[in-house]
Motif scaffolding. Sequence first.
Motif: not given
Length: 328
Positions: A182-183, A185, A212-214, A219, A250
């Motif tokens: 899942c993105p 942001d 800008s990471c997943s 979610e 992360q």
Amino acid sequence: MGFRTYLWDRRRSWLLALGLLAVLLVVLLLFRLPVLAVGYGALLCGVIYLGAGIWDFVQWSRRHHRLQNLEQEVLSTLDNLPPPGSSLEEDYQRLLVSLFRAKAAQSAESSSRFQNMTDYYTLWAHQIKTPIAAMDLILQTQELPESGSLKQSLFQIQQYVEMVLCYLRLDSETTDFVIRACPLDPIIRTALREFAPSFIHKGLQLHYTPVSCSVLTDEKWLLFVLEQLLSNAVKYTPHGSVTVCLREPQTLVIQDTGLGIAPEDLPRVFERGYTGKLGRVDQRSTGIGLYLCRRTLSQLGHTISIQSTPGKGTAVSIHLQRRDLPLE
């Protein structure tokens, strides 16, 4: 465990055999019986007794290992119990069956009660959303001097309802986790939009740098955790700011300049129902939010930690690195 245990279990039989042997020797000496004739009979009886003992040990060992293998299985079924070897074992097995049936009936009754309670509160949580939506619509169409405060109170009610639903889902036998990439942001922005009126109402500054990471997560449930943490940040920050940022590797950090947490409370903040000093001052605290956050993140494969200084603020870190779990 093994032969020594068997000897201890059969100690009365072996002691009886030794006692009989002693009696035989006493009679042999008192009556001066022929040693050869008596000794031959005693030897023959000893061989028979030893053979019976070996056979008994083999049977005992088999039953013992079989019962050991059933140690976990017996919690769910008694169908594979070995047949009783004596009337006393049969009595024990009847008692075990009675206890098993009583436990099964009690477990079924407890499960039924919990399911009824879950169904009731789930229905309540869904039904209460209707008047909440109606009140929200009224507040949007009628601008009153108290509209801001009323909207904030209504928003808190919505958060409590979501907390109830989350609590029920986590304790249910099945969950609706969907683990996928899942993105990050959009999840963060959704949570921040939800609390934008709260930031404006209290005059708090928000510092957020887009990421800008997943991440591999669910979610919906990660959003629930973020909302709980933002709720705490807003609630316990009278003035100042809230910062949301991503640190390597992360780790999502939500940091505020609020009241902070006492050092003696930090080790227990994730316990269910624990409110600490701030909770005793703020009677609205339930001590459930952080508990649900930790449980949720644990099931998602993430971890959470808190650093705090009284009077300076709190930083909550969500470590999004995760152990291997089945993906969608």
